[in-house]
Enzyme design. Structure first.
Site, mmCIF file in Angstrom:
data_model
loop_
_atom_site.group_PDB
_atom_site.id
_atom_site.type_symbol
_atom_site.label_atom_id
_atom_site.label_comp_id
_atom_site.label_asym_id
_atom_site.label_seq_id
_atom_site.Cartn_x
_atom_site.Cartn_y
_atom_site.Cartn_z
ATOM 1 N N ASP A 1 0.686 -1.456 0.439
ATOM 2 C CA ASP A 1 0.713 -0.206 -0.018
ATOM 3 C C ASP A 1 1.039 0.999 -0.242
ATOM 4 O O ASP A 1 1.769 1.243 -0.554
ATOM 5 C CB ASP A 1 -1.104 0.481 1.309
ATOM 6 C CG ASP A 1 -2.326 0.352 1.042
ATOM 7 O OD1 ASP A 1 -2.584 2.219 1.320
ATOM 8 O OD2 ASP A 1 -2.793 -0.118 0.178
ATOM 9 N N HIS B 1 -3.358 5.853 3.634
ATOM 10 C CA HIS B 1 -3.451 4.951 3.820
ATOM 11 C C HIS B 1 -3.060 3.682 4.120
ATOM 12 O O HIS B 1 -4.622 2.465 4.690
ATOM 13 C CB HIS B 1 -4.163 4.219 1.772
ATOM 14 C CG HIS B 1 -5.217 3.776 0.976
ATOM 15 N ND1 HIS B 1 -4.901 2.724 1.184
ATOM 16 C CD2 HIS B 1 -6.393 4.023 0.681
ATOM 17 C CE1 HIS B 1 -5.519 2.141 0.188
ATOM 18 N NE2 HIS B 1 -7.010 2.606 0.314
ATOM 19 N N SER C 1 -11.332 -0.727 -0.193
ATOM 20 C CA SER C 1 -9.865 -0.550 0.447
ATOM 21 C C SER C 1 -9.927 -1.255 2.071
ATOM 22 O O SER C 1 -9.710 -1.907 2.725
ATOM 23 C CB SER C 1 -8.816 0.760 0.660
ATOM 24 O OG SER C 1 -8.993 0.695 -1.164
#
Length: 420
Positions: A170, A210, A375
């Site tokens: 990621d 994220h 996600s």
């Protein structure tokens, strides 16, 4: 909500070698111009076939990137199709270099910005050990607390536990109290630290944090898991297929990942799986479980790598956890669904330049946030598998149990429901 055309324009302005292709009407994809990816054993043959346009080559882990001369204006999608061959069986393992995107934000999809949230208590293992404890890797998990409690009440020995490692490919990881004292984070801290404001505009990049957020979702379901991060996306949530392949090849060589979480993906130019990426996934071996988000385009168009038959594709449930989140992809290729709206998890510390509105600072983050997207459904499923695997099962056995439709409710085009 976002003006998606504006977002696409910004992406193309930032990544000037990116172009939108649409060989199939109404089914666009993003690729790097003048680049094709070739699996190692096919490089000599591919180089020979493209020699009239050839510029240079770059050896990557598990893949070679061939660069073509820009003035030749080669259609790399058509070239990849020709080199790969028609029909079900390909001749050469070749693909354009697709862009991959973290999901909550994608150029044709929705989702939202992260919003500051109140702190959550650190995830606790079954024996009450916090995930921040460096010994937590040998403790139980929240998902299996009931099993341990029953065994104790009956006077039986608890099942043997084992360490479970989940690789998160990621944006990286920022320090966070939930895990910054663990040995697994200390081993990789410097190499995976997230870049929060790459353009120095005093605002968080679109998907900064994220990876940290995903790690928190994972730990909420499996506090004892060991996270192995690898940075393959920038703070804007954009990366290259080649970077994902390199990371997967590294994991295959490392050989210690039980589960791989991919909260990213793309549509391909021909709606078929990239053969180069497929090869990298296969190289992980049958003992590693790969979980990927289904994407946020509110479409049944296959989203890769989630739609790959060997990957667990995860869609998002709505806020009531009863039906599909409106933005979530769906389809025959989706295996499971989990909560994906207003999820709260670990996040970065950052105070941006946006002004206070009605007494609320919209970009003052103190380590926690709320966010929506497939996600964040994917690591919930990865965490459920990791939690069960910690009881002594292999990751594959744990995945089979978690996704057993005979033992859980299902939804059409969304698969098995994982609500917890």
């Amino acid at each position: 909500m976002f003006d998606q055309e504006v977002r696409l324009e910004r992406l193309l302005a930032r990544h000037r070698d990116v172009t939108v292709v649409e060989p199939l009407a109404g089914r666009p994809a993003l690729i790097r111009r003048d680049q094709i990816l070739v699996a190692g054993h096919d490089v000599p043959a591919a180089e020979d076939l493209v020699r009239r346009w050839y510029d240079s080559r770059q050896e990557e882990d598990g893949v070679t990137r061939l660069r073509l001369r820009s003035p030749a204006k080669v259609d790399v999608c058509e070239l990849a199709a020709q080199l790969g061959g028609e029909g079900r069986h390909r001749r050469l393992t070749v693909s354009p270099n697709h862009l991959v995107h973290g999901q909550p934000l994608w150029w044709s999809g929705p989702a939202d910005l992260p919003r500051p949230a109140a702190p959550l208590p650190a995830p606790q293992a079954a024996d009450g050990t916090a995930a921040t404890d460096s010994t937590a890797a040998t403790a139980g998990t929240a998902g299996t607390a009931g099993t341990a409690g029953i065994a104790s009440a009956q006077g039986e020995a608890a099942p043997p536990r084992r360490e479970v490692t989940v690789a998160v490919l990621d944006t990286g990881l920022s320090p966070h109290p939930w895990y910054e004292e663990t040995d697994w984070y200390a081993e990789q801290r410097d190499e995976v630290t997230e870049i929060l404001d790459s353009d120095l505009d005093f605002e968080l990049d679109a998907q900064a944090g994220h990876g940290t957020f995903i790690a928190g979702v994972l730990l909420q379901h499996a506090p004892a898991a060991r996270v192995r991060a690898r940075r393959v996306l920038g703070g804007d949530g954009v990366g290259d297929e080649v970077d994902v392949i390199r990371a997967l090849s590294w994991l295959a060589s490392w050989g210690r990942a039980d589960i791989v979480n991919l909260s990213l993906g793309c549509h391909t130019f021909d709606d078929r799986p990239s053969p180069v990426l497929s090869r990298a996934i296969a190289a992980l071996g049958r003992r590693t479980v790969v979980v990927a988000c289904a994407g946020n385009a509110a479409s049944d168009r296959p989203f890769w790598p989630a739609a790959h038959k060997s990957v667990i594709a995860v869609a998002a449930l709505d806020a009531d956890r009863r039906d599909r989140a409106w933005f979530s992809n769906y389809g025959w290729w989706v295996d499971a669904c989990a909560p994906g709206v207003d999820i709260t998890s670990s996040y970065v510390r950052f105070d941006g330049a946006r002004p206070t509105v009605n007494g609320i600072d919209p970009d003052a983050f103190e380590g926690f946030a709320r966010w929506s997207g497939t996600s964040f459904a994917a690591p919930a499923v990865a965490g459920a598998i990791a939690g069960l695997a910690a009881t002594g099962l292999s990751a594959v056995e744990a995945a089979d149990r978690v996704l057993d439709p005979a033992a859980a409710s299902t939804l059409p085009d969304l698969g098995v429901i994982i609500r917890s």
